[in-house]
Each structure stands twice: as structure tokens, then as C-alpha cells.
Motif scaffolding. Structure first.
Motif, mmCIF file in Angstrom:
data_model
loop_
_atom_site.group_PDB
_atom_site.id
_atom_site.type_symbol
_atom_site.label_atom_id
_atom_site.label_comp_id
_atom_site.label_asym_id
_atom_site.label_seq_id
_atom_site.Cartn_x
_atom_site.Cartn_y
_atom_site.Cartn_z
ATOM 1 N N VAL A 38 -29.929 69.364 30.682
ATOM 2 C CA VAL A 38 -30.836 68.236 30.517
ATOM 3 C C VAL A 38 -30.079 67.183 30.125
ATOM 4 C CG1 VAL A 38 -32.391 67.479 28.694
ATOM 5 C CG2 VAL A 38 -32.493 69.959 28.969
ATOM 6 N N SER A 42 -35.223 62.079 25.556
ATOM 7 C CA SER A 42 -36.661 61.685 25.179
ATOM 8 C C SER A 42 -37.140 63.073 24.622
ATOM 9 C CB SER A 42 -37.531 61.225 26.223
ATOM 10 O OG SER A 42 -37.800 62.509 27.121
ATOM 11 N N MET A 43 -36.514 64.062 24.545
ATOM 12 C CA MET A 43 -37.058 65.186 23.775
ATOM 13 C C MET A 43 -36.247 65.603 22.588
ATOM 14 S SD MET A 43 -39.442 66.575 25.410
ATOM 15 C CE MET A 43 -39.761 68.158 25.021
ATOM 16 N N VAL A 70 -40.895 72.115 32.938
ATOM 17 C CA VAL A 70 -40.219 71.441 33.789
ATOM 18 C C VAL A 70 -41.076 70.993 34.963
ATOM 19 C CG1 VAL A 70 -38.142 71.645 35.399
ATOM 20 C CG2 VAL A 70 -37.915 72.359 33.293
ATOM 21 N N LEU A 79 -37.147 65.889 38.748
ATOM 22 C CA LEU A 79 -37.349 66.942 37.765
ATOM 23 C C LEU A 79 -37.238 66.343 36.372
ATOM 24 C CD1 LEU A 79 -35.471 70.226 39.226
ATOM 25 C CD2 LEU A 79 -38.071 69.642 39.035
ATOM 26 N N VAL A 80 -38.309 66.648 35.539
ATOM 27 C CA VAL A 80 -38.153 66.187 34.314
ATOM 28 C C VAL A 80 -38.633 67.409 33.370
ATOM 29 C CG1 VAL A 80 -38.480 63.648 34.746
ATOM 30 C CG2 VAL A 80 -40.632 65.087 34.360
ATOM 31 N N ILE A 81 -38.263 66.990 32.122
ATOM 32 C CA ILE A 81 -38.801 68.089 30.908
ATOM 33 C C ILE A 81 -39.366 67.382 29.900
ATOM 34 C CG2 ILE A 81 -36.513 67.610 29.674
ATOM 35 C CD1 ILE A 81 -36.806 70.888 29.154
ATOM 36 N N LYS A 82 -40.724 67.824 29.660
ATOM 37 C CA LYS A 82 -41.639 67.368 28.597
ATOM 38 C C LYS A 82 -42.270 68.616 27.802
ATOM 39 C CE LYS A 82 -40.548 63.188 29.314
ATOM 40 N NZ LYS A 82 -40.003 62.358 28.807
ATOM 41 N N VAL B 12 -30.597 69.656 37.325
ATOM 42 C CA VAL B 12 -30.615 68.579 36.142
ATOM 43 C C VAL B 12 -31.930 68.225 35.922
ATOM 44 C CG1 VAL B 12 -29.890 66.392 35.296
ATOM 45 C CG2 VAL B 12 -28.185 67.729 36.384
ATOM 46 N N VAL B 13 -32.621 68.296 34.863
ATOM 47 C CA VAL B 13 -34.071 67.888 34.410
ATOM 48 C C VAL B 13 -33.857 66.666 33.578
ATOM 49 C CG1 VAL B 13 -35.002 69.987 34.691
ATOM 50 C CG2 VAL B 13 -34.190 69.429 32.622
ATOM 51 N N ARG B 14 -34.394 65.823 33.616
ATOM 52 C CA ARG B 14 -34.471 64.478 32.945
ATOM 53 C C ARG B 14 -35.434 64.583 31.736
ATOM 54 N NH1 ARG B 14 -34.337 59.752 36.722
ATOM 55 N NH2 ARG B 14 -33.688 58.445 34.865
ATOM 56 N N ALA B 15 -34.994 64.224 30.568
ATOM 57 C CA ALA B 15 -35.970 63.785 29.542
ATOM 58 C C ALA B 15 -35.917 62.536 29.529
ATOM 59 C CB ALA B 15 -35.237 64.650 28.245
ATOM 60 N N HIS B 16 -36.903 62.098 30.279
ATOM 61 C CA HIS B 16 -36.887 60.665 30.868
ATOM 62 C C HIS B 16 -37.283 59.838 29.780
ATOM 63 C CE1 HIS B 16 -37.967 58.322 34.558
ATOM 64 N NE2 HIS B 16 -37.328 57.729 33.922
ATOM 65 N N CYS B 17 -36.482 58.578 29.632
ATOM 66 C CA CYS B 17 -36.727 57.586 28.952
ATOM 67 C C CYS B 17 -36.436 56.405 29.682
ATOM 68 C CB CYS B 17 -36.349 57.362 27.275
ATOM 69 S SG CYS B 17 -34.548 57.944 27.275
#
Lengths: 174, 142
Positions: A38, A42-43, A70, A79-82, B12-17
Motif C-alpha cells: 500500500v 487515505s485508508m 483493490v 491500482l487503488v485501494i478503498k 503497489v496499490v495506492r490509497a489515493h489522496c
């Protein structure tokens, strides 16, 4: 929500509608990713930058509210995580009104609140509030376990996330 | 290779801000819109077809930049709480963006002038909600 047999089959036949295999097919799903690192904040506080997570890439439909997913961010494709905050059919507050998610859409939110992020020197979280509902084709997997760092190893907490209540008047602002 | 390296994920995954620079000024849009205005002027004064083709091409490019700068202000600078100070904010941006489309398609000076006026209204909204003091770096030599 329990998934009944016939629905599942129908879903599988409709391309991209989030059947068990979705658009990518079995081989595409088994390719992974199975593990992800990660980046960004934002998490926070549930998942921190630098955490290593196990991902289940075999999911073909949006998991239940509260699950961490993901996916490819609409527009940028990164690729993002929420966290899933709304599932297909749910009502969600969007820009002073209510929006009903389509059959294949989810509403994905960050855990961290904007004030905390800004206080830490980050910008605002970028999630469905910025890019709207996300179609299931963008789903890549469900993150379920943290295996690094050692002192925080364990299943990812999945707090019960209640559905948004569609009340009269404008949506609550956060 | 250390065991840790083996365990490390390759994805890599982004916890985007967002990391916005926080610098905003409608002047950016205004300058591009002024380019459009001047190009229309030059277009009208020149009959040469090659010149005219180039002028139209450049006008469309500049108009796209106006749209971009307006959108950045609209999406990134203005926040829901600003609506109290500027209740017609969304209408204003809608009108301004529509006007850019008009300027793209036309060679009328009136259209280009109207766009400048709309950007001036955006500028006024920017000033009411903070303006230069909040969104520009101070200390540029006057």
C-alpha cells in the motif's frame, strides 16, 4: 446479501456484469495480484502506507459493504485501494442529491477524513466523491489479510458499514 | 535473496489522496481567453487562407486551455462551503464553459468578449472566497 443460484448464472452470462468470472476470465483472475503493497494515506488508520496485504483476485462481483477492495481508478487506471460503502442498488449521497447505483456499480470510500489528511500534509482523499460510482469491470480483488508489518498481522477489520439512509432533503455533507 | 524480499509484493496499490499545490488564479484562464480574443481579431483582419487556418487551429488550442483552467478552479479550488458566498457558482461555470465551446466554434469577437466577461465573474467569485491572499505565493515584486 445472499446470492441465489439463478442470479449468479445470469450474472455470469452477461459480459462484465460481475458474474463469477467477470470480464477477465478465470485465467486473468488467477494471475493475481495476490499480494499488494500500500502507498499513500487515505485508508488511515485501518491500513497504512507500507502495509503488505493479501488479495483475493477471484472475486467477480462487489463484496459486501465494509470490505476493502483493490480496483482500477476510473480515468487514471491506477491500482487503488478503498472500502465498499455502497453496493449495486444502494442509494448514495452525491453532490447535494441522491444517486442510485446501477446493477454493476459500487460506491468506494476512503477511511481517513479530509481534515486529518490535510493536517498531516496530504491532500484530500480521492474516492467515489471525486470520480463517482465504479463499475465492476474495474474490480481487481478483495484485500483480506495484512501480513506485514509483523505487529499488525491479521485479517483486515471489516467494520459493519450501514447503507446510506436516503432521507428527505439534501444529503448530509461530510 | 532475503526471505523478506521474497515476501514483498510486486504490486503497489495506492490509497489515493490528492496533493494539490493550492495555487489557483483565474488569470490563467483569462490569459488564454485573451489569446482567443486577439486571434479572432487577427483572423477577421486577414484574408489569407493559410493564416486563417492556423488562426482557427490556435484558437481551438487556446480555448481548450481555457476550459482546462476553468475546470481546475471549479473542481479543485471551489469547495461546497463557497456556495454560500457565491450561490450561482455552478451556473457561472456552466455558462463560462459553454461560452468556451461557442468561442471554439465561432469567429465572432462578441463571443470572445462575452467569455472574458464570464471569466471576470469567476475572478470576482475567487476574490470573494479568498483570492490572492489564499491561493498565490506572496512576495512577487510589483
Amino acid at each position: 446479501m445472499t446470492v441465489t443460484g439463478p442470479r449468479r448464472v445470469r450474472g455470469a452470462l452477461r459480459p462484465g456484469a460481475g458474474g463469477p468470472l467477470g470480464l477477465r476470465g478465470l485465467r486473468g483472475r488467477l494471475k493475481g495480484p495476490w499480494r499488494v503493497a500500500v502507498a499513500e494515506a487515505s485508508m488511515t488508520p485501518s491500513i497504512l502506507a507500507g502495509d503488505w496485504l493479501l488479495v483475493d483476485p477471484s472475486v467477480g462481483r462487489w463484496p459486501r459493504r465494509g470490505s476493502v477492495v483493490v480496483f482500477r481508478e476510473p480515468g487514471s487506471g491506477v491500482l487503488v485501494i478503498k472500502r465498499v460503502a455502497g453496493r449495486p442498488g444502494d442509494w448514495v449521497p452525491f453532490s447535494d442529491a441522491w444517486l442510485r447505483l446501477a446493477d454493476d456499480e459500487a460506491w468506494l470510500m476512503s477511511d481517513a477524513d479530509d481534515e486529518a489528511l490535510e493536517a498531516d500534509g496530504h491532500g484530500r482523499a480521492v474516492d467515489s466523491r471525486a470520480y463517482g460510482p465504479v463499475p465492476v469491470e474495474a474490480l481487481v480483488g478483495r484485500a483480506w489479510f495484512r501480513y506485514w508489518p509483523v505487529r499488525r498481522v491479521g485479517r483486515l477489520p471489516k467494520p459493519p458499514v450501514p447503507a446510506f439512509r436516503r432521507g428527505p432533503g439534501p444529503a448530509p455533507r461530510d | 535473496m532475503s526471505p523478506l524480499r521474497l515476501l514483498a509484493p510486486r504490486t503497489v496499490v495506492r490509497a489515493h489522496c490528492d496533493l494539490p499545490c493550492g495555487i489557483y488564479d483565474p488569470e490563467q484562464a483569462r490569459i488564454e481567453a485573451e489569446s482567443c480574443y486577439r486571434i479572432v481579431e487577427k483572423y477577421l483582419a486577414n484574408e489569407d487562407p493559410t493564416f486563417r487556418t492556423r488562426a482557427i487551429h490556435i484558437k481551438e488550442e487556446r480555448a481548450d486551455l481555457v476550459k482546462h483552467h476553468l475546470d481546475v478552479l471549479w473542481h479543485d479550488y471551489f469547495k461546497p462551503e463557497h456556495l454560500e458566498a457565491v450561490p450561482n457558482l455552478h451556473q457561472l461555470f456552466w455558462d463560462a464553459n459553454k461560452q468556451v465551446s461557442k468561442v471554439k466554434a465561432s469567429t465572432s469577437l462578441d463571443d470572445a468578449r462575452k467569455l472574458l466577461d464570464l471569466i471576470d465573474q469567476v475572478d470576482a467569485a475567487w476574490k470573494t472566497t479568498g483570492g490572492e491572499g489564499k491561493t498565490r505565493v506572496a512576495g512577487r515584486p510589483g
